[in-house]
Structures are given as C-alpha cells and as structure tokens.
Design a protein around this motif. Sequence first.
Motif, PDB file in Angstrom:
ATOM      1  N   ALA A  23     -10.357  -4.471   2.788  1.00  0.00           N
ATOM      2  CA  ALA A  23     -11.235  -3.315   2.626  1.00  0.00           C
ATOM      3  C   ALA A  23     -12.680  -3.698   2.900  1.00  0.00           C
ATOM      4  N   ALA A  28       0.403   4.417  -2.405  1.00  0.00           N
ATOM      5  CA  ALA A  28       0.354   5.800  -1.918  1.00  0.00           C
ATOM      6  C   ALA A  28       1.364   6.677  -2.656  1.00  0.00           C
ATOM      7  N   ASP A  46      -8.332   8.783   2.010  1.00  0.00           N
ATOM      8  CA  ASP A  46      -7.498   8.366   0.890  1.00  0.00           C
ATOM      9  C   ASP A  46      -6.121   8.024   1.424  1.00  0.00           C
ATOM     10  N   ILE A  47      -5.449   7.116   0.741  1.00  0.00           N
ATOM     11  CA  ILE A  47      -4.134   6.663   1.176  1.00  0.00           C
ATOM     12  C   ILE A  47      -3.047   7.672   0.835  1.00  0.00           C
ATOM     13  N   SER A  48      -3.367   8.611  -0.060  1.00  0.00           N
ATOM     14  CA  SER A  48      -2.387   9.603  -0.515  1.00  0.00           C
ATOM     15  C   SER A  48      -2.476  10.875   0.312  1.00  0.00           C
ATOM     16  N   SER A  89      -5.949   4.205   4.687  1.00  0.00           N
ATOM     17  CA  SER A  89      -6.268   3.167   3.721  1.00  0.00           C
ATOM     18  C   SER A  89      -7.666   2.643   4.007  1.00  0.00           C
ATOM     19  N   GLU A 122       0.829  -1.198   0.000  1.00  0.00           N
ATOM     20  CA  GLU A 122       0.000   0.000   0.000  1.00  0.00           C
ATOM     21  C   GLU A 122       0.868   1.255   0.000  1.00  0.00           C
ATOM     22  N   THR A 177      -8.350  -0.263   3.939  1.00  0.00           N
ATOM     23  CA  THR A 177      -8.152  -1.536   4.643  1.00  0.00           C
ATOM     24  C   THR A 177      -7.893  -1.341   6.133  1.00  0.00           C
ATOM     25  N   GLY A 187     -11.441   6.106  -0.580  1.00  0.00           N
ATOM     26  CA  GLY A 187     -10.588   6.369  -1.730  1.00  0.00           C
ATOM     27  C   GLY A 187     -11.055   7.632  -2.427  1.00  0.00           C
ATOM     28  N   GLY A 212      -6.291  -1.196  -4.964  1.00  0.00           N
ATOM     29  CA  GLY A 212      -5.534  -1.580  -3.781  1.00  0.00           C
ATOM     30  C   GLY A 212      -5.278  -3.069  -3.755  1.00  0.00           C
TER      31      GLY A 212
END
Length: 278
Positions: free
Chosen positions: A135, A12, A79-81, A105, A8, A107, A58, A129
């Motif tokens: 998730a 990212a 969001d993972i970013s 995430s 992940e 998840t 997301g 992902g």
Amino acid sequence: MKRSEFSEGEVARCWDQNADLWADHVRKGWDYYREYFNNPAFFEFVGAVTGKTALDAGCGEGYNTRLLARSGARMTGVDISQKMIDLARQEEQREPLGIRYEVASFTDLSLFEDECFDLVVSFMALMDGPDFGGAAREVFRVLRPGGELIFSITHPCFMTKGYGWVEDEAAGTTKLMVSDYFGDQPYVERWRFTEGPAPKEARPFAVPVFPRTLSEYVNTLIRAGFVLEEIGEPRPSEEACKRHAWLRRWRDHATLFLYVRAVKPAASVTSEGQAYGL
C-alpha cells in the motif's frame, strides 16, 4: 495463520458481509468514537483540502469521502469491498458531489496513472490489510512530488490483541493493560458500536486485524520513499469528556489513535546521497 495466508479476498468478503449493517449504523451516527473524537481530531490534522485532487484509500461506504468533497476537495474513493462501493455510488447518485468511486485494493492502484493525486487520505483503513508495504509503495507512486499521505489507525502501542482496562473502584484508579505487542498473527475481531444512542440494537461486525509494531509502520513508509512530517496522538477534549464520560480514560491514560503525515519529496536521494529531481 501467516499474513500472506490471510488474503485480500478474505478481507473483501468480510467487508462485503459488514457493508449493509455498517452503512446503516454509521449513517445513523451510531459510531460515537468517530463523531465525537476521531473525526474532529483527524480532520483538524488533515487541514485544508480545498482545490486538492485527493484519493480516499479504503473509503468504505464513503462517509468521510463525502465530508472531504464538501470541504472542497476533488475526491476519488477506492475500497476493496464491492458492496461498500455500491453503497457509496448509490449515495453519490442521491447527492452528487462529483466523487468517483472504484473497487480497488490500496495495494493495487493500477487504475490510476503515476503522480496524479495531490493528497491521499485513509481513515482507519491501512491497518486492515495484509500488505502495508504494498500500500505504501502504491500510494507513493500515485502521489505527485510534494504530495502527502495522511492516515489514521488505531495506536499500535496500545490497541494490541491483549489490551484491556483494569478498574480499581476502591482506590478510584484506572489502568490500561497492554500485552502481545510483538504478536504479528492476523485474527478476526468482533465488535459493535457499544458507545452510541442504541447500544442494545447495535449488531457486531467481523473485522480482520493485522497487528504491526510502531517501528514496522514507520520503517515501511521510509523504505517506500516517504519523509515523515508529523505524528499525531489525539486526546479527547475536556468538553467531549464532560459530554461523554467514557472518553475520559482516553484523555487521561493513553491514546486510542495514531495519525501520520508523510510527504513524497520533490526530489529523491540516491544511495550515494545525491539528490535528483523527479
């Protein structure tokens, strides 16, 4: 490369690198597939959200999160970013809509208590992902009994690594070629918004892809405890095809997107088949 080897963290980093360019192009309206096909169809599929406490899993830079907030939902986006969330928060400061944005995430939603959302939506993100099962379990946990998970992804039966269009101009026919449906190795796809007002100015994005079969998506949801309510396979409208001829193939030959509506039951069932209230 196995899915477990594509972390992940790498996902990212990809979206951090994409973030500024993505936000620029999307906010300019250059994603014509979103504007003229996917968003109109998916928002119709989602239905009314007024008064619902909802999570956008997301959320990216928050484009669709803001649309849901304007439609009356109490929105949170994850969001993972980090860079995507920074952009989303900047837009929330510019135009406050009451949206909470967090780096997380889908998840690992440990920021949130059990059963705290009426609705979880995900726009074209759950396919990106490495751990769809994780998730699904986390989304199930944070949904209230009777709550819904509604998400869109590229259709796994048609948007395979080896897909492509075959045009026979002499015969006047178009066919879709699909291959490598069962391939499960992740890869990085590079693409850009070629259908838009400025295709020559559109620059490419690097997007991690995690191929899954239709049965993997469906069975993973069932194992997480969800009950499937509805599946959607949208087609562009005739009006959209007349305005944008490149959509015609997705009306006549195959579907580009898959929509899923799954519900967390108000009662769970034990292995012996006995229902009990949550």
